[in-house]
Design an enzyme around this catalytic site. Structure first.
Site, PDB file in Angstrom:
ATOM      1  N   CYS A   4       0.381   4.704   6.862  1.00 40.99           N
ATOM      2  CA  CYS A   4      -0.259   4.557   8.177  1.00 40.99           C
ATOM      3  C   CYS A   4       0.679   3.797   9.132  1.00 40.99           C
ATOM      4  O   CYS A   4       1.045   2.642   8.852  1.00 40.99           O
ATOM      5  CB  CYS A   4      -1.591   3.819   8.038  1.00 40.99           C
TER       6      CYS A   4
ATOM      7  N   ARG B 137     -18.521  -1.770  17.305  1.00 40.89           N
ATOM      8  CA  ARG B 137     -17.823  -3.050  17.093  1.00 40.89           C
ATOM      9  C   ARG B 137     -16.534  -3.126  17.898  1.00 40.89           C
ATOM     10  O   ARG B 137     -15.695  -2.229  17.830  1.00 40.89           O
ATOM     11  CB  ARG B 137     -17.513  -3.246  15.604  1.00 40.89           C
TER      12      ARG B 137
ATOM     13  N   CYS C 168       0.035   0.119  10.277  1.00 36.43           N
ATOM     14  CA  CYS C 168      -0.431  -0.911   9.352  1.00 36.43           C
ATOM     15  C   CYS C 168       0.685  -1.762   8.733  1.00 36.43           C
ATOM     16  O   CYS C 168       1.621  -1.224   8.126  1.00 36.43           O
ATOM     17  CB  CYS C 168      -1.255  -0.260   8.240  1.00 36.43           C
TER      18      CYS C 168
ATOM     19  N   CYS D 203     -19.479   2.730   7.937  1.00 35.40           N
ATOM     20  CA  CYS D 203     -18.791   2.068   9.054  1.00 35.40           C
ATOM     21  C   CYS D 203     -17.535   2.880   9.301  1.00 35.40           C
ATOM     22  O   CYS D 203     -16.661   2.943   8.433  1.00 35.40           O
ATOM     23  CB  CYS D 203     -18.454   0.624   8.662  1.00 35.40           C
TER      24      CYS D 203
ATOM     25  N   CYS E 243       0.830  -1.210   0.000  1.00 29.36           N
ATOM     26  CA  CYS E 243       0.000   0.000   0.000  1.00 29.36           C
ATOM     27  C   CYS E 243       0.867   1.263   0.000  1.00 29.36           C
ATOM     28  O   CYS E 243       1.821   1.376   0.769  1.00 29.36           O
ATOM     29  CB  CYS E 243      -0.927  -0.001   1.224  1.00 29.36           C
TER      30      CYS E 243
ATOM     31  N   CYS F 260     -16.935  -8.575   4.867  1.00 30.43           N
ATOM     32  CA  CYS F 260     -16.242  -7.304   4.646  1.00 30.43           C
ATOM     33  C   CYS F 260     -14.932  -7.551   3.898  1.00 30.43           C
ATOM     34  O   CYS F 260     -14.061  -8.277   4.385  1.00 30.43           O
ATOM     35  CB  CYS F 260     -15.983  -6.661   6.010  1.00 30.43           C
TER      36      CYS F 260
ATOM     37  N   CYS G 286     -19.756  -5.515   2.711  1.00 29.79           N
ATOM     38  CA  CYS G 286     -19.024  -4.348   3.201  1.00 29.79           C
ATOM     39  C   CYS G 286     -17.691  -4.303   2.464  1.00 29.79           C
ATOM     40  O   CYS G 286     -17.105  -5.353   2.183  1.00 29.79           O
ATOM     41  CB  CYS G 286     -18.800  -4.480   4.705  1.00 29.79           C
TER      42      CYS G 286
HETATM   43  N1  SAM Z   1      -6.785   0.636   2.951  1.00 36.25           N
HETATM   44  C1  SAM Z   1      -8.060   0.904   3.429  1.00 36.25           C
HETATM   45  C2  SAM Z   1      -8.104   2.039   4.428  1.00 36.25           C
HETATM   46  O1  SAM Z   1      -7.114   2.343   5.070  1.00 36.25           O
HETATM   47  O2  SAM Z   1      -9.176   2.619   4.565  1.00 36.25           O
HETATM   48  C3  SAM Z   1      -8.743  -0.289   4.058  1.00 36.25           C
HETATM   49  C4  SAM Z   1      -8.014  -1.267   4.884  1.00 36.25           C
HETATM   50  S1  SAM Z   1      -7.369  -0.680   6.420  1.00 36.25           S
HETATM   51  C5  SAM Z   1      -6.373  -2.035   6.907  1.00 36.25           C
HETATM   52  C6  SAM Z   1      -8.775  -0.649   7.500  1.00 36.25           C
HETATM   53  C7  SAM Z   1      -8.555  -0.198   8.912  1.00 36.25           C
HETATM   54  O3  SAM Z   1      -7.934  -1.216   9.678  1.00 36.25           O
HETATM   55  C8  SAM Z   1      -7.673   1.009   9.166  1.00 36.25           C
HETATM   56  O4  SAM Z   1      -8.321   2.215   8.921  1.00 36.25           O
HETATM   57  C9  SAM Z   1      -7.343   0.864  10.644  1.00 36.25           C
HETATM   58  O5  SAM Z   1      -8.281   1.553  11.422  1.00 36.25           O
HETATM   59  C10 SAM Z   1      -7.456  -0.655  10.867  1.00 36.25           C
HETATM   60  N2  SAM Z   1      -6.133  -1.226  11.169  1.00 36.25           N
HETATM   61  C11 SAM Z   1      -5.124  -1.440  10.301  1.00 36.25           C
HETATM   62  N3  SAM Z   1      -4.053  -1.952  10.928  1.00 36.25           N
HETATM   63  C12 SAM Z   1      -4.378  -2.059  12.232  1.00 36.25           C
HETATM   64  C13 SAM Z   1      -3.679  -2.507  13.395  1.00 36.25           C
HETATM   65  N4  SAM Z   1      -2.415  -2.922  13.329  1.00 36.25           N
HETATM   66  N5  SAM Z   1      -4.324  -2.497  14.568  1.00 36.25           N
HETATM   67  C14 SAM Z   1      -5.612  -2.052  14.642  1.00 36.25           C
HETATM   68  N6  SAM Z   1      -6.314  -1.607  13.585  1.00 36.25           N
HETATM   69  C15 SAM Z   1      -5.703  -1.606  12.397  1.00 36.25           C
HETATM   70  C1  DTB Z   2     -11.702  -2.035  11.167  1.00 36.56           C
HETATM   71  O1  DTB Z   2     -11.993  -0.995  11.801  1.00 36.56           O
HETATM   72  N1  DTB Z   2     -10.892  -2.972  11.599  1.00 36.56           N
HETATM   73  C2  DTB Z   2     -10.731  -4.019  10.614  1.00 36.56           C
HETATM   74  C3  DTB Z   2     -11.708  -3.568   9.494  1.00 36.56           C
HETATM   75  N2  DTB Z   2     -12.178  -2.312   9.970  1.00 36.56           N
HETATM   76  C4  DTB Z   2     -11.253  -3.490   8.112  1.00 36.56           C
HETATM   77  C5  DTB Z   2      -9.335  -4.224  10.177  1.00 36.56           C
HETATM   78  C6  DTB Z   2      -8.384  -4.503  11.302  1.00 36.56           C
HETATM   79  C7  DTB Z   2      -7.037  -4.790  10.688  1.00 36.56           C
HETATM   80  C8  DTB Z   2      -6.051  -5.238  11.699  1.00 36.56           C
HETATM   81  C9  DTB Z   2      -4.722  -5.464  11.109  1.00 36.56           C
HETATM   82  C10 DTB Z   2      -4.657  -6.554  10.073  1.00 36.56           C
HETATM   83  O2  DTB Z   2      -5.198  -7.654  10.281  1.00 36.56           O
HETATM   84  O3  DTB Z   2      -3.984  -6.340   9.061  1.00 36.56           O
HETATM   85 FE1  SF4 Z   3      -2.933   1.182   3.284  1.00 31.95          FE
HETATM   86 FE2  SF4 Z   3      -2.950   0.006   5.639  1.00 31.95          FE
HETATM   87 FE3  SF4 Z   3      -3.225   2.632   5.495  1.00 31.95          FE
HETATM   88 FE4  SF4 Z   3      -5.244   1.017   4.633  1.00 31.95          FE
HETATM   89  S1  SF4 Z   3      -4.501   1.229   6.728  1.00 31.95           S
HETATM   90  S2  SF4 Z   3      -4.402   2.830   3.622  1.00 31.95           S
HETATM   91  S3  SF4 Z   3      -4.020  -0.692   3.840  1.00 31.95           S
HETATM   92  S4  SF4 Z   3      -1.409   1.454   4.879  1.00 31.95           S
END
Ligand code: SAM
Ligand code: DTB
Ligand code: SF4
Length: 335
Positions: free
Chosen positions: A69, A272, A72, A200, A65, A109, A140
């Site tokens: 973030c 949630r 992530c 959401c 990506c 989702c 979703c």
């Molecule tokens: N790329 C898209 C975005 O950022 O909107 C969708 C996928 S992203 C992984 C969805 C959400 O997962 C993020 O906005 C964040 O709130 C949550 N998330 C990602 N990594 C996480 C982590 N290590 N711990 C908790 N929540 C996480």
């Molecule tokens: C949300 O708020 N939490 C979910 C879903 N929406 C997409 C994602 C959590 C991702 C946690 C890190 C991972 O598994 O990569």
């Molecule tokens: Fe990309 Fe992860 Fe950020 Fe979603 S949360 S935009 S997958 S870096």
């Protein structure tokens, strides 16, 4: 689709969108027994407290990506990011969706590690939405920023919910993400809402934010023109190789305060208990449910990180005398 009873319509009419920081702070810092009591009262006005909404996640496009973030594992900016994969084939998505339905999920989702989908990505994604919905699941997506036209195309394909998190307060946001702005996030939320898709939207606790940031996030969510139908509260999963791998842990009572405050501010929304359950005890889960959480992700993986296995969650619900919401027809998306 069942229509709301007159009393529920009246309760929804009383939803507020003008919360002040001082009011939210006063709720957030209530003595814990008072906070839980108030959250319980509000929860019971809108929901059956024994029911839990169940969603299952699938990463349809993993890794690589371009966003940075800090939490992530899928960001290409981090040293040890997860392996980049192409968009998953439709038949694989359908196999996973069928398994999720069989396991009792109401909603499926699908997440993609994109900053924003390219218009050419949208055709296969719309096809996934159509086919998953045809299985009788609510749909979703969480695939990054959307334009009004893309939102309308997804609505037309039958998308029920779009997940797009604000993650934290506007003030703290810049310490976590530099490749897009808070306003970018708000714009996508507004495009999704205008297209008639359920929203959401929530955030993450445990990224080094302070209490004001937690209150700030809740204030932004609760003062949106319409409350998100789903509010995911994630406890940071500290993934090795991400800049937040060594973030200090947050005590469960603080986390539960966030859930209870979200419940009180957004009484008719599903709150949630999202990422971070792997490290929570049964008692921690119980406290979150008592505070008004009424939704979880079910299945042994979130997007890339582990989640409790189904047997463990089933045992938890059995212990608590709680049950999943009966899956309804996917065509009747509801809040
Ligand atoms: N790329 C898209 C975005 O950022 O909107 C969708 C996928 S992203 C992984 C969805 C959400 O997962 C993020 O906005 C964040 O709130 C949550 N998330 C990602 N990594 C996480 C982590 N290590 N711990 C908790 N929540 C996480
Ligand atoms: C949300 O708020 N939490 C979910 C879903 N929406 C997409 C994602 C959590 C991702 C946690 C890190 C991972 O598994 O990569
Ligand atoms: Fe990309 Fe992860 Fe950020 Fe979603 S949360 S935009 S997958 S870096």
């Amino acid at each position: 689709m069942t229509s709301d009873s007159p009393s529920l319509v009246k309760l929804k009419d009383t939803l507020r969108h003008d919360w002040s920081r001082a009011e939210i702070n006063a709720i957030f810092t209530l003595p814990f027994p008072e906070l839980i009591f108030k959250a319980q009262q509000v929860h019971r006005q809108h929901f059956d407290p024994t029911k839990i909404q169940i969603s299952t996640l699938l990463s349809i496009k993993t890794g690589g990506c371009p966003e940075d973030c800090a939490y992530c594992p899928q960001s290409a900016h981090h040293e040890k990011s997860v392996e980049r994969e192409n968009l998953m084939a439709l038949d694989k998505v359908i196999t996973e969706a069928k398994a999720a339905k069989k396991a009792g999920a109401e909603r499926f989702c699908m997440g993609a590690a994109w900053k924003a989908p390219k218009d050419r990505d949208l055709d296969p994604v719309c096809e996934m939405v159509r086919e998953v919905k045809a299985l009788g699941l609510e749909t979703c997506l969480t695939i990054g920023m959307l334009t009004p036209t893309q939102s309308a195309r997804l609505k037309e394909a039958g998308l029920d919910y779009y997940n797009h998190n604000l993650d934290t307060s506007e003030e703290f946001y810049g310490s976590i993400i530099s490749t897009r702005t808070y306003q970018d996030r708000l714009d996508t939320l507004s495009n999704v809402r205008d297209a008639g898709i359920n929203v959401c939207c929530g955030g993450i606790i445990g990224m080094g934010e302070n209490e004001e940031d937690r209150v700030g996030l809740l204030m932004t969510l609760a003062n949106l023109p319409k409350h998100p139908e789903s509010v995911p509260i994630n406890l940071l999963v500290r993934v090795e190789g991400t800049p937040l791998q060594d973030a200090s842990s947050v005590d469960i009572i603080t986390f539960v305060r966030v859930i209870a405050t979200a419940r009180i501010l957004m009484p008719a929304s599903h709150v949630r208990l999202a990422a971070g359950r792997e490290t929570m005890s049964e008692a921690d889960h119980a406290l979150c449910f008592l505070a008004g959480a009424n939704s979880i992700f079910w299945g042994e993986k979130l997007l890339t990180t582990p989640n409790p296995v189904k047997n463990k969650d089933q045992r938890l619900l059995d212990l608590l005398g709680m049950n999943p919401v009966e899956p309804s027809c996917a065509s009747s998306a509801h809040a």
